[in-house]
Structure formats: structure tokens, C-alpha cells
Design an enzyme around this catalytic site. Structure first.
Site, short mmCIF file in Angstrom:
data_model
loop_
_atom_site.label_atom_id
_atom_site.label_comp_id
_atom_site.label_asym_id
_atom_site.label_seq_id
_atom_site.Cartn_x
_atom_site.Cartn_y
_atom_site.Cartn_z
N SER A 19 -10.52 12.01 -6.61
CA SER A 19 -11.66 11.97 -7.59
C SER A 19 -13.03 11.78 -6.59
CB SER A 19 -11.61 11.06 -8.76
OG SER A 19 -11.34 9.85 -8.15
N LEU A 98 -2.91 3.52 7.53
CA LEU A 98 -3.77 2.91 8.40
C LEU A 98 -4.02 3.97 9.69
CD1 LEU A 98 -2.55 -0.71 9.65
CD2 LEU A 98 -4.74 0.10 8.54
N HIS A 115 -13.37 1.07 -0.76
CA HIS A 115 -12.28 0.18 -1.21
C HIS A 115 -12.68 -0.49 -2.66
CE1 HIS A 115 -8.82 -2.61 -0.95
NE2 HIS A 115 -9.66 -3.26 -1.41
C1 GRF Z 1 -10.10 4.78 -5.06
O1 GRF Z 1 -10.08 3.65 -5.62
C2 GRF Z 1 -10.57 4.29 -3.47
O2 GRF Z 1 -11.32 3.10 -3.46
C3 GRF Z 1 -9.23 3.71 -2.82
O3 GRF Z 1 -8.26 4.70 -3.08
C4 GRF Z 1 -8.69 5.25 -4.52
C5 GRF Z 1 -8.76 6.72 -4.27
O4 GRF Z 1 -9.05 7.37 -5.80
N1 GRF Z 1 -9.21 3.78 -1.53
P1 GRF Z 1 -9.27 9.04 -5.80
O5 GRF Z 1 -7.97 9.54 -5.10
O6 GRF Z 1 -10.52 9.40 -5.01
O7 GRF Z 1 -9.34 9.32 -7.14
#
Ligand code: GRF
Length: 210
Positions: A19, A98, A115
Site C-alpha cells: 500500500s 535486513l 516504520h
Molecule cells: C508498513 O506499515 C510499513 O511501515 C512497514 O511495513 C508496512 C508495509 O505495508 N515497514 P504495505 O506493504 O506498504 O501495505
């Protein structure tokens, strides 16, 4: 972006729903956008993010690590693709690995991550649930530069989200994702535009070993 400059060439790495990738792609479609997504990289070839990239017509590198003899060679292959694509910035958006030293080296200072917590609080894979379980009054979203650690690099931007009384985990997740989808494209636009003021992009060909 200055009127004469070209949009910065960006690769987005994603492993899941994508997303945030979608938000980044949508923003890049806008008239005068300062960046273009020229490659999507995924370690999960069947994930929704890969589907979104293909729908948007963006070239995809989608391979499992175990298709390669080891992680170093998997990352070598990615690095070669990014160099070929002349990628200047790497944007991690739900990439569940990582990044190793050889892939990080040419992009240090030009590789960012998002994050879903106010780092350094709640690093790791279940940040939203961890913050919720801890009963915090405020959590949020962090965009940071990537270093060797897990969610440890220098913070670029944070957005606070007060946890409303009565919210369950689902409401908190929804609030976090809403913020992410606005914050990440805005921060990426800002970063590439600022960098463009400093001079031409270093195009990820591995020569910039800071
Ligand atoms: C998001 O909450 C981002 O902060 C974290 O992983 C999730 C990814 O969601 N690192 P999406 O795949 O972009 O919907």
C-alpha cells in the site's frame, strides 16, 4: 525539482501488500513530480506489491533469496539491476529483510525506510501491535535512513498519532497506514528535491562507496 532537471530515479523494495508502494506510485504520476519509480524489487514474487507494480507498468525484480546460492549473491543481482536502471534512491516500503553491506554501500544516505512507530520505540516486525499492547498514549510513523541495523538509522521525519480512547488494534493500524500513505511520498519528494538542489544525482552505479 528545478524546471530543467529530470525526475530522480527511484527503486521501491516491498515484500507484502504494497500500500505504501501504491502511494509512492500514485504521487509519482502527478504533473511535475520530482521522482519516478523505475524499478520495484521484491523477495516475494507472488505478493500484492508485485501485482501493483506490474499494473503500473513498472519493471520488477521479484526473486526469492533461495533462488540464489546465498543472500550476498541475491543482493549482488539486485545491485546490478539497480546500476543498470541508474537508480539514485532506494525506498524500502515493507521490505521484510535486513539490507546487507554490499547493497547498502552504494546507497548509504540515499536509502530510506518507513516504520510504523516512533523510533527508537518499538522496532521490529510487529511495531503496531507492540505499541498497542504496551498501552501507549501516542505512537506514530518514522521515516529514516537505512543503516546496518534493524530500524536504527538516522531519523528524517516522524508523525505522532495520539491513540484515541476506544480504539482497537484495527483502528490504530488504519490510522497509522493513513499517515504513512501521505507522509512517505511527501518525504521522498522532499529528499530528492533537496538533493537535486545540491547537484546531479549519483546514479547508483556503485562508485559512491561512502
Ligand atoms: C508498513 O506499515 C510499513 O511501515 C512497514 O511495513 C508496512 C508495509 O505495508 N515497514 P504495505 O506493504 O506498504 O501495505
Amino acid at each position: 525539482m528545478t524546471p530543467s532537471s529530470q525526475p530522480s530515479r527511484v527503486a521501491v523494495f516491498a515484500s507484502g501488500n504494497g500500500s505504501n508502494l501504491q502511494a509512492l506510485l500514485d504521487r509519482a504520476q502527478r504533473e511535475g513530480a520530482p521522482y519516478r519509480v523505475v524499478r520495484v524489487v521484491s523477495d516475494r514474487p507472488r505478493c500484492k506489491a508485485v501485482e501493483r507494480a506490474r499494473e503500473a507498468g513498472v519493471p520488477v525484480f521479484a526473486h526469492r533469496v533461495n533462488e540464489f546460492p546465498d543472500k550476498a549473491q541475491y543482493e549482488q543481482a539486485i545491485r546490478a539491476v539497480l546500476a543498470e536502471d541508474q537508480v539514485a534512491w532506494v525506498v524500502l516500503a515493507g521490505y521484510m529483510r535486513l539490507v546487507g553491506p554490499d547493497l547498502l554501500a552504494p546507497y548509504r544516505g540515499r536509502m530510506v525506510n518507513i516504520h510504523p512507530s516512533l523510533l527508537p520505540a518499538f522496532p521490529g516486525k510487529s511495531a503496531i501491535a507492540d505499541a498497542f499492547a504496551a498501552g501507549v498514549d501516542v505512537t506514530g510513523v518514522t521515516v529514516h535512513f537505512v543503516d546496518e541495523g534493524l530500524d536504527t538509522g538516522p531519523v528524517i521525519a516522524q508523525w505522532r498519532i495520539p491513540v484515541q480512547p476506544g480504539w482497537g488494534l484495527e483502528q490504530l493500524e488504519a490510522a497509522i497506514h493513513r499517515v504513512e500513505h501521505r507522509l512517505y511520498p511527501a518525504v521522498v519528494e522532499h529528499l530528492v528535491s533537496e538533493a537535486a538542489q545540491q547537484g546531479p544525482d549519483n546514479l547508483g552505479n556503485g562508485v559512491d562507496e561512502r
